[in-house]
Design an enzyme around this catalytic site. Structure first.
Site, mmCIF file in Angstrom:
data_model
loop_
_atom_site.group_PDB
_atom_site.id
_atom_site.type_symbol
_atom_site.label_atom_id
_atom_site.label_comp_id
_atom_site.label_asym_id
_atom_site.label_seq_id
_atom_site.Cartn_x
_atom_site.Cartn_y
_atom_site.Cartn_z
ATOM 1 N N ASP A 109 -3.604 -5.336 -18.634
ATOM 2 C CA ASP A 109 -2.594 -4.440 -18.883
ATOM 3 C C ASP A 109 -2.192 -3.599 -20.024
ATOM 4 O O ASP A 109 -0.821 -3.164 -20.322
ATOM 5 C CB ASP A 109 -1.486 -4.865 -18.544
ATOM 6 C CG ASP A 109 -1.141 -5.043 -16.957
ATOM 7 O OD1 ASP A 109 -1.895 -5.217 -15.794
ATOM 8 O OD2 ASP A 109 -0.659 -6.419 -16.580
ATOM 9 N N LEU A 159 -10.675 -7.988 -12.429
ATOM 10 C CA LEU A 159 -11.681 -7.515 -12.442
ATOM 11 C C LEU A 159 -12.462 -7.605 -13.852
ATOM 12 O O LEU A 159 -11.976 -8.028 -14.348
ATOM 13 C CB LEU A 159 -12.208 -5.968 -12.541
ATOM 14 C CG LEU A 159 -11.077 -5.449 -11.085
ATOM 15 C CD1 LEU A 159 -11.329 -3.411 -11.352
ATOM 16 C CD2 LEU A 159 -12.656 -5.652 -9.786
ATOM 17 N N GLY A 215 0.832 -1.211 -0.065
ATOM 18 C CA GLY A 215 0.309 -0.100 0.701
ATOM 19 C C GLY A 215 0.858 0.950 0.130
ATOM 20 O O GLY A 215 0.628 2.495 0.679
ATOM 21 N N SER A 216 2.237 0.852 -0.777
ATOM 22 C CA SER A 216 2.529 2.297 -0.770
ATOM 23 C C SER A 216 2.356 3.324 -1.281
ATOM 24 O O SER A 216 2.519 4.385 -1.095
ATOM 25 C CB SER A 216 4.140 1.858 -0.722
ATOM 26 O OG SER A 216 4.200 1.862 -2.739
ATOM 27 N N MET A 247 -3.655 -7.170 -7.111
ATOM 28 C CA MET A 247 -3.701 -8.389 -8.167
ATOM 29 C C MET A 247 -4.332 -9.256 -8.298
ATOM 30 O O MET A 247 -4.480 -10.340 -8.687
ATOM 31 C CB MET A 247 -2.632 -9.173 -6.778
ATOM 32 C CG MET A 247 -1.461 -8.442 -6.369
ATOM 33 S SD MET A 247 -0.570 -7.908 -8.414
ATOM 34 C CE MET A 247 0.893 -6.667 -7.485
ATOM 35 N N ASN A 254 -4.720 1.969 -13.431
ATOM 36 C CA ASN A 254 -3.861 0.635 -12.463
ATOM 37 C C ASN A 254 -2.390 1.883 -12.620
ATOM 38 O O ASN A 254 -2.148 1.880 -13.599
ATOM 39 C CB ASN A 254 -3.988 -0.277 -13.181
ATOM 40 C CG ASN A 254 -3.192 -1.917 -13.009
ATOM 41 O OD1 ASN A 254 -2.692 -1.701 -11.599
ATOM 42 N ND2 ASN A 254 -2.265 -2.600 -13.563
ATOM 43 N N GLU A 267 6.729 5.471 -9.314
ATOM 44 C CA GLU A 267 5.611 5.198 -9.400
ATOM 45 C C GLU A 267 4.683 5.943 -8.109
ATOM 46 O O GLU A 267 3.499 6.368 -9.214
ATOM 47 C CB GLU A 267 5.261 3.755 -8.744
ATOM 48 C CG GLU A 267 5.788 3.187 -9.388
ATOM 49 C CD GLU A 267 4.777 1.313 -9.284
ATOM 50 O OE1 GLU A 267 3.854 1.719 -8.359
ATOM 51 O OE2 GLU A 267 5.599 0.466 -9.307
ATOM 52 N N HIS A 276 1.218 -0.164 -13.108
ATOM 53 C CA HIS A 276 1.998 -1.077 -13.442
ATOM 54 C C HIS A 276 3.390 -0.860 -13.326
ATOM 55 O O HIS A 276 3.361 0.094 -13.973
ATOM 56 C CB HIS A 276 1.167 -1.918 -14.804
ATOM 57 C CG HIS A 276 2.246 -2.829 -15.319
ATOM 58 N ND1 HIS A 276 1.632 -4.475 -14.367
ATOM 59 C CD2 HIS A 276 3.084 -4.038 -16.089
ATOM 60 C CE1 HIS A 276 2.324 -5.243 -14.607
ATOM 61 N NE2 HIS A 276 3.046 -4.538 -16.017
#
Ligand code: GAR
Length: 194
Positions: free
Chosen positions: A150, A98, A20-21, A95, A112, A179, A114
Site C-alpha cells: 500500500d 504480489l 466484487g462491487s 487480498m 490498487n 471507491e 485501498h
C-alpha cells in the site's frame, strides 16, 4: 497522447478476493463506454469469491489461482496476461500480496484501491483502526502498486467524514460508494501513460 474513448481501448484484468462491487462497477463503466478499457479477465485467489459471479453475468473469462505456490501461480498468471494482451491490472479487493518479480514485469500497470487515506492505515482492518483512533476523516485511495504494501504513488484519493455514531459497517459502505467513483476516475487519469 490523448486516447479517445471508443477507439483505442486497452485490455484489462481485474483481481478480486471478495464481493466484487468494484469489479462490477468497472465492468459497467467499460460497457457503457465511459472507460476505454475492455475487462477480459477476472482473477481470484478464492473459489468462493462472491464477485466471481460477475464473470458469468458479463461473459468474462475467469481464472482462479489459490496462491499456495505463489511463484508458480504468478508464472501461470503472467502467461495468461500475455496471451490476452492485458495492459492494465486492477486490484479490486484482492487480498494476496504480489511478488516483486511479478510487479516488475507489470511496472506502472498495476493499480490498487485501498479503503483509507494512504499513507495512513495501510494493511487490513482499516475501518476498525480508524474508528478506534477517533479520526475525523477516513476515505479511499487508488495507487500504483510497488513492492511495498500500500505504498505506491497515489493516483486519486477521496476523503470521507467520520460521523458520531459510525460503525465499521456504516463507514465501509460510505467509503465503498466513493471507491466506485474514484476507481474509474483514476483509470481515466492514467490512461495516457499505459
Ligand atoms: C474495498 O473496500 C477495497 O478498498 C478493499 O476491499 C474492499 C473490496 O470490496 N481492499 C482492500 O482492503 C485491499 N487491501 P469489493 O469486493 O466489493 O470491491
Amino acid at each position: 497522447m490523448v486516447r479517445s474513448i471508443g477507439s483505442d481501448r486497452i485490455n484489462a484484468g481485474v483481481f478480486i478476493s471478495g464481493t466484487g462491487s468494484n469489479l462490477e462497477n468497472l465492468i459497467k463503466f467499460s460497457l457503457n463506454k465511459k472507460l476505454p478499457i475492455n475487462i477480459n479477465l477476472i482473477f481470484s485467489d478464492k473459489y468462493n469469491a462472491k464477485g466471481l459471479r460477475f464473470a458469468k453475468k458479463y461473459k468474462i473469462k475467469k481464472k482462479i489461482y489459490l496462491f499456495k505456490n505463489k511463484m508458480n501461480d504468478e508464472k501461470k498468471i503472467l502467461k495468461v496476461l500475455k496471451k490476452n494482451k492485458i495492459k492494465l491490472i486492477c486490484l479490486a479487493g484482492f487480498m494476496k500480496i504480489l511478488s516483486k518479480n511479478f510487479i516488475k514485469k507489470f511496472d506502472g500497470k498495476i493499480i490498487n484501491i485501498h479503503p483509507s487515506l494512504l499513507p495512513k492505515y495501510k494493511g487490513l482492518k482499516t475501518h476498525e483502526r480508524v474508528l478506534q483512533n477517533k479520526e475525523k476523516f477516513s476515505g479511499c485511495t487508488v495507487h500504483y502498486v510497488n513492492s511495498k504494501l500500500d505504498s505506491g504513488k497515489i493516483i486519486l484519493q477521496k476523503k470521507v467524514k467520520i460521523r458520531k455514531n459510525d460503525t465499521v459497517d456504516k463507514l465501509s459502505k460510505r467509503i465503498l460508494k466513493q471507491e466506485h467513483k474514484i476507481f474509474p476516475e483514476a483509470i481515466k487519469k492514467i490512461m495516457p501513460n499505459l
